[in-house]
Structures are given as C-alpha cells and as structure tokens.
Design an enzyme around this catalytic site. Structure first.
Site, mmCIF file in Angstrom:
data_model
loop_
_atom_site.group_PDB
_atom_site.id
_atom_site.type_symbol
_atom_site.label_atom_id
_atom_site.label_comp_id
_atom_site.label_asym_id
_atom_site.label_seq_id
_atom_site.Cartn_x
_atom_site.Cartn_y
_atom_site.Cartn_z
ATOM 1 N N ASP A 95 -6.590 -8.101 -21.810
ATOM 2 C CA ASP A 95 -5.451 -8.653 -21.071
ATOM 3 C C ASP A 95 -5.073 -10.036 -21.582
ATOM 4 O O ASP A 95 -3.900 -10.374 -21.694
ATOM 5 C CB ASP A 95 -5.777 -8.746 -19.577
ATOM 6 C CG ASP A 95 -5.642 -7.385 -18.897
ATOM 7 O OD1 ASP A 95 -4.924 -6.531 -19.449
ATOM 8 O OD2 ASP A 95 -6.259 -7.192 -17.834
ATOM 9 N N ASP A 102 -8.075 -15.529 -21.113
ATOM 10 C CA ASP A 102 -9.388 -14.885 -21.122
ATOM 11 C C ASP A 102 -9.645 -14.191 -22.457
ATOM 12 O O ASP A 102 -8.720 -13.702 -23.096
ATOM 13 C CB ASP A 102 -9.465 -13.818 -20.016
ATOM 14 C CG ASP A 102 -9.496 -14.460 -18.635
ATOM 15 O OD1 ASP A 102 -9.738 -15.684 -18.555
ATOM 16 O OD2 ASP A 102 -9.263 -13.735 -17.647
ATOM 17 N N ASP A 119 -10.373 -11.350 -23.431
ATOM 18 C CA ASP A 119 -10.411 -9.895 -23.264
ATOM 19 C C ASP A 119 -9.049 -9.307 -23.613
ATOM 20 O O ASP A 119 -8.155 -10.019 -24.054
ATOM 21 C CB ASP A 119 -10.850 -9.518 -21.841
ATOM 22 C CG ASP A 119 -9.847 -9.995 -20.792
ATOM 23 O OD1 ASP A 119 -8.742 -10.467 -21.170
ATOM 24 O OD2 ASP A 119 -10.164 -9.900 -19.596
ATOM 25 N N GLU A 155 -3.953 -18.993 -18.275
ATOM 26 C CA GLU A 155 -3.801 -17.741 -17.539
ATOM 27 C C GLU A 155 -4.482 -17.845 -16.178
ATOM 28 O O GLU A 155 -5.682 -18.092 -16.090
ATOM 29 C CB GLU A 155 -4.444 -16.614 -18.369
ATOM 30 C CG GLU A 155 -4.652 -15.331 -17.614
ATOM 31 C CD GLU A 155 -5.477 -14.316 -18.416
ATOM 32 O OE1 GLU A 155 -5.902 -14.620 -19.545
ATOM 33 O OE2 GLU A 155 -5.689 -13.211 -17.891
#
Ligand code: 0RA
Length: 667
Positions: A533, A529, A531, A450
């Site tokens: 997202d 990541d 998280d 990403e």
C-alpha cells in the site's frame, strides 16, 4: 606499479610512456584533463555518467548509420561489467593521419573532440548529451580495446586510462566489416561500475525508434545479475522499428485510449533540416510532447517545439473557425487558448540540426531560430492536409478542443470562487501542516506522511527547526485519470500544493505551467509504510508531481524516505535492515546458521516505530537513506505512468510482478 603484458613481452608503465613521442604527450594531457574533471565532460561520475559512456560509444555507430553505412549495433554487458559495442559500418579509418603522423584510429581514440574530423561528406548529427566523443570514454576507462574490421583485416589498438599501449596493428583476418569497442570503466573514477540492463535498454529502445530501420541489440552476459532478475542464462533484447516515430508514439500511448486510431505523421526536410513528427490523440487530459534534436531529448524544449505548437494552434484554430465551432463557443463566452489544442495530444518531434545551439540550465533547449520556421511550415502543411483528407477525425479533434476550453473556463470560475472564500494568496496554509520554524526554503524540507498516526509520530520525532510534516489520509486520488483541473478540487492534493507554495493557473494566458517562485521547501520527502500500500501511495504521489510539478523532479527536489524493513537483534547488537540483503548480511554475521538466537522484528508500518526510532532510522539527515526521484528518460516515464495509472490492467500486473520488492516478504 603494475606491469602490463602485451604480445608476450612485458612493459612497465614507464616504458609505455617513454615509447611515445612528444606530440603524443600533448594528447595525453588532453585526456588527463578529462580524468581530473570527469564531471565536466560527462555530467557526473555516478550511475548516470557511467551509462553515458555507453551512449557516447553507441552515438558514433549511430552517426555511421545516419551516414547510411551501418544497419546493426550490438551492445554487450560482459561478465566483468565491461561493455562491448560493435557495429557493421565502414570501420574507423586506420590509415596514417597526415598531420599527426599516426593512425586515424589512434587520433579518434586519444584526441578530445576528434570524432568527426575525417568525415567531411556528412555532418555529424548525434554525439551524446555532452558530445564529448569516444576519446573521453577511453580516458575514463582503466582499459579499452578498439578493433576495426576493414578490407578483410582486423586492426587493433589497446589503451590504459586513454594511453595507447602500441601502434595500431593487424591482428588477424575477417570477413566482417565494422568497428568493435570494448571498455572497462575506471573504478577509481566512478562511484559505481555496475551497469543496469534496464537503463541501457530504455535508451536503446528510444534510439531504435528515433532511427527507423536500425537494429540495436542488447545482451547481458552476467549470469548472477540475470538470475537475480529471474532470468536463466544470458539476457537479450533487440530493438528495431520499421515505422520510427509512428511506432514510438504508439508505444508511449499504448495503454491510453485513442481518440481515433490514426497516427498523424510527417517526415520531411525544410531549410536543410530533416524533420520527423508523429502525433496521436487520446482521451486523456494531459499534453505529452517529447522533442529530440540529433537524438538528444530536449527536455527544456526550444525553437523546434515553438514551431510545432504555433503551427498546431494556427491550423486547428483556422479549422475551428471554418467549421463555426469558435462562433458557438464565443456565444458561451468561452475563448480557446493554445493549451486547449493540446489536451490529449501525444507527440514526438525529432529534428536533425547541423550546428545545434543548446541553451538553458541543462543545455537541452534548442536555440537555433531558423528551426522554428522550418518546423512551423512542415507541421502546417502536413496537418492541414490531414484534416482536409480526414473530416471525421478532424471533427473529433475539434470537439475535444471545444470541450477542453469549456472545462477550463468552468474550472477557472470555480477556482476563483474558492480563492475568494478561502484566500490562498495570503499564505493560508493547510490546517494539518505542522510547519517548521526556519523561513529560508533552502534549509527546509517537508515530509508528506501516510496516515494521521504516523504523522503524529513524525511530528514528535522531527527537528521542528527545518522539518515540516504534512499528514495525508491514505490513498490520494489518481490524477492520471481525471481532467487537469479536477485535481484542484481534491482536498489532499490542494493541501500538498498549498503547503509547498506552488501556484497554478496564475499566468496571463492561464497556462498549466506551475509557478515555483514561492516554493517553501527545497526538499519534498514522501514517507510511507514499507509495504504494498505504501508503494502504491508513493506512485500516486509521484504521478501528481510528474504530471503537475515536473520541474520539482528535474531540479532534484523530490525524495522518497526509506524506513527500515527490519530491526534485527542478537544479544546487545541491534541493527536496522533496509533491504532483504541487509537482513541476510546480519544473519551471516551474527547467526549460527539456524536463525535461533537472532530476533527479527519486521516493520510493516511507520506507526510501529516510536518517534525516536522514526527520527533515528528515517528522518535524521545524518543517518537516513533518501531515494531521489529522477526523470532520466521522459518518454519512458510517460509510458510507465500512463501504464501504471491508466485503464489497462494486464501491463500493470506484469510490471508489478516484475518489479515488486515486497511480494516475497508480505506474502
Ligand atoms: C569516419 C570515416 C569513416 C568511418 C567512420 C568515421 C566511422 C566511425 C565510427 C565510429 C564507430 N563506428 C564507426 N564507423 C565508422 C569511413 C571513411 C571511409 O571508409 O571512406
């Protein structure tokens, strides 16, 4: 050696062995083989094999239900992670087995493949993926207790590692009827003996749909596990379907938009083969056919699926011809192909075959040739009738088929012109790919990363010999919502497909099957990541793989990298923590109860790590943690993906609230 307490008297293992006759020893050798090579009998000794033990035992009760004598099966996960399966069938016979000179129950429990021996009247149709029978479960359990409720009495026998502790005996009276099996999976055999409610629930739901009218309840008595899932006290779910496969397709398609509300349904018997099929059309562009033989999901398809597809094509083609739709398309130089008839189709096919021949890599492909004709005939009749009686719905189906054909031909033209301009076939790789130097796919892995900045760190941190890096820009688009060919117009998706060397639409009949002959990496690793997202991007990418390259997942080639959530430091001690629980352990070990003294760095993005850290924590095969993506239950995965990626907001929100890992730390 441990001592066992039976009925107040204490016997050593040796005494137990000696109290058994010579013919018994032969039997014990049978189960010894199971203990020596468990994977040969139940597939593997990991979480999957552990759960298969339950399915084996439940399958015996399902057989009793199919024979018409059992309506209710209760599965319980007990507090000590043992499992109890109780049914209200006739009870396994306990009378003396003539040849074997011992109780029929004992034979069933200790002889390999003895499952259906006494049941001459009805054939055994279920029997699990491996069909190994309950004696296998017994052999792989450190302890097992069988109880039979018959003729007002309770009969019992108990085992250790498959060895009976005593002859079948009466232990009480009862008004119940049925069989109760409790087993404790052997900790020295399985890599884990902790059951997961959701895994069992998915299979029990599937079984309830596949066996209309059968009630299956699942109870979890582990209060600590339930508390972690936010449930106070016992957890219980009951699965029951009156409508069988009619309800099953509605469930799978519940978050898709229906083309029309009807379920096209048939339940019949042809050539002594019971056939049940339910079909629904939705406005999506994917084909979702789930097929079962004897309650086993035949993920590789086979003759029943061939029969279904050919009847569908034949009947719809005839209808399209009669209604002059074909003529119109031919004028536009569009020819309909088989797949056009299946766009937006969701179907469940369930057949019961007396002597199934399973073929294919995972033995989930039906080989019996007679079944193709039977299914073909049954579907042909039912579908022709339906179309005749429902002209409005018939027109909607045919219009959709015509649209699918037109779009497919247009897409092919577009693709061909792109290919001419930018010849992929010559190995044109995406410019953003940092390839590895090794050319043997078996050694190579690709990280889909990403963001360009994390991509940069990954390029610096990697081992360039066997690790390739493909950065992607933020959220790739959602393939669940578009027509099949649209995905190929998307640059990021095309980059992934080209980098992997997977080819589409090159088959003679322009089918959607992907071709993996030129696959360039045996491992594809999604790295995002840690998280919300990042999880979203994981899901978008998994959707792409699930819908377009499912074989890659089935072959175990798709992984998700696990970057650490925290770096915890206390003085000179540094530890990467991958879960909240890891962090708590660190606190317990090094803290003095106040968190002062301990430094916690929360990593939200891959970009917060330098290349060395990224290598050390997330990319180095020696130290990293990879999650392998699997499809244990294709129908459930189908439901989940359409729910997560589809139009309906409410079920998605519920799912995320229930499953969110990051909610508490990012709040
Ligand atoms: C064969 C014959 C009979 C019952 C069963 C099998 C049976 C097996 C299992 C396994 C789990 N639950 C079960 N329930 C029944 C009965 C034959 C008779 O009573 O005449």
């Amino acid at each position: 050696m441990s001592e066992l307490n039976i009925n107040g008297s204490t016997l050593s293992d040796q005494e137990i062995d000696e109290s058994y006759s010579a013919n018994n020893i032969q039997v014990l050798e049978g189960l010894e083989a199971v203990r020596k090579r468990p994977a040969m009998y139940i597939g593997d000794i990991s979480e999957k094999g552990l759960h298969h033990l339950v399915y084996e035992v439940v399958d015996n009760s399902i057989d009793e239900a199919l024979a018409g004598f059992c309506t209710h099966i209760e599965v319980t996960i007990n507090e000590d992670n043992s499992i109890t399966v109780q049914d209200n069938g006739r009870g396994i016979p306990v009378d003396m087995h003539e040849k074997e000179h011992r109780s029929a129950l004992e034979v069933v429990m200790t002889v390999l493949h003895a499952g259906g021996k006494f049941d001459k009247g009805s054939y055994k149709v279920s029997g699990g993926l491996h069909g190994v029978g309950v004696s296998c479960v017994n052999g792989l359990s450190s302890k097992m207790i069988s109880q039979v409720f018959r003729d007002g009495k309770i009969y019992q026998q108990e085992y250790r590692c498959g060895k009976p502790l005593y002859d079948v005996k009466e232990v009480g009276v009862t008004e119940l009827r049925g069989t109760r099996q409790q087993f404790w999976p052997d900790k020295s055999i399985f890599t884990t003996t902790i059951y997961k409610f959701d895994i069992l629930a998915n299979r029990m739901r599937e079984l309830a749909y596949l066996n209309a009218g059968l009630r299956i309840s699942l109870t979890d008595k582990r209060l600590d596990v339930n508390a972690e899932a936010g449930i106070d006290g016992e957890r219980k779910q009951t699965f029951y379907s009156e409508g069988g496969l009619r309800d099953f397709v509605r469930y799978i398609d519940s978050t898709r938009t229906h083309l029309f509300d009807d379920v096209i349904y048939l339940n019949t018997e042809k050539a002594e083969t019971p056939i049940e099929i339910a079909i629904m059309y939705n406005t999506s562009y994917s084909e979702n056919i789930h097929s079962y033989v004897n309650n086993i999901n035949t993920i590789e398809g086979g003759t029943h699926l061939m029969g279904f597809r050919s009847a569908l094509t034949r009947v719809l083609k005839k209808y399209a011809e009669d209604s002059k739709v074909i003529e119109k398309l031919e004028k536009q130089k569009v020819e309909i192909s088989g797949e056009d008839f299946r766009e937006g189709l969701t179907a469940v096919i369930s057949v019961k075959v007396a002597e199934p021949q399973f073929e294919g890599q995972t033995k989930t492909k039906l080989g019996n040739s007679e079944v193709a004709g039977a299914v073909n005939q049954a579907v042909g009749e039912a579908l022709s009738n339906y179309l005749e009686e429902h002209p409005k719905e018939a027109k909607m189906i045919i219009d959709k088929v015509a649209l699918a054909a037109t779009a497919r031909v247009a897409a092919r033209k577009a693709r061909e012109s792109v290919q001419r301009k930018n010849p992929m076939t010559g190995g044109g790789l995406p410019g953003k790919l940092a390839d590895c130097s090794d050319r043997d796919a078996a050694n190579c892995e690709i990280f889909i990363v990403e963001g360009d900045s994390a991509g940069g760190s990954a390029k610096q941190g990697r081992n360039r010999h066997f690790q390739a890096i493909l950065p992607i820009r933020g959220k790739i688009f959602n393939v669940e919502r578009v027509m099949w060919h649209k995905a190929f117009e998307h640059e990021e998706v095309n980059n992934i497909i080209q980098a992997l060397g997977v080819r589409f639409g090159l088959n003679a009949d322009d089918t959607k099957e992907a071709n993996y002959d030129k696959l360039r990496y045996y491992k594809t690793i999604i790295m995002t990541d840690a998280d919300v997202d990042g999880s979203h991007i994981d899901t978008l990418l998994m959707t792409l793989f699930f819908r377009y390259m499912p074989q890659l997942i089935r072959d175990g080639r798709l992984y998700i990298a696990t970057p650490p959530l925290y770096l915890c430091t206390k003085g000179k001690v540094k530890e990467y923590c991958y879960t909240e629980a890891d962090r708590m352990r660190f606190m317990d070990k090094y803290g003095d109860g106040t968190e002062n003294g301990i430094h916690t760095q929360r990593y939200k993005g891959l970009g917060e790590m330098n290349p060395e850290q990224l290598w050390e924590t997330t990319m180095n095969p020696e130290t990293r943690l990879l999650k392998q993506v699997t499809i244990e239950d294709a129908a459930e995965a189908d439901y989940t993906f359409s729910m997560l990626m589809g139009d309906d907001v409410e079920p998605r929100r519920e799912f995320i609230e229930k499953n969110a890992t990051y909610a508490n730390i990012d709040a």
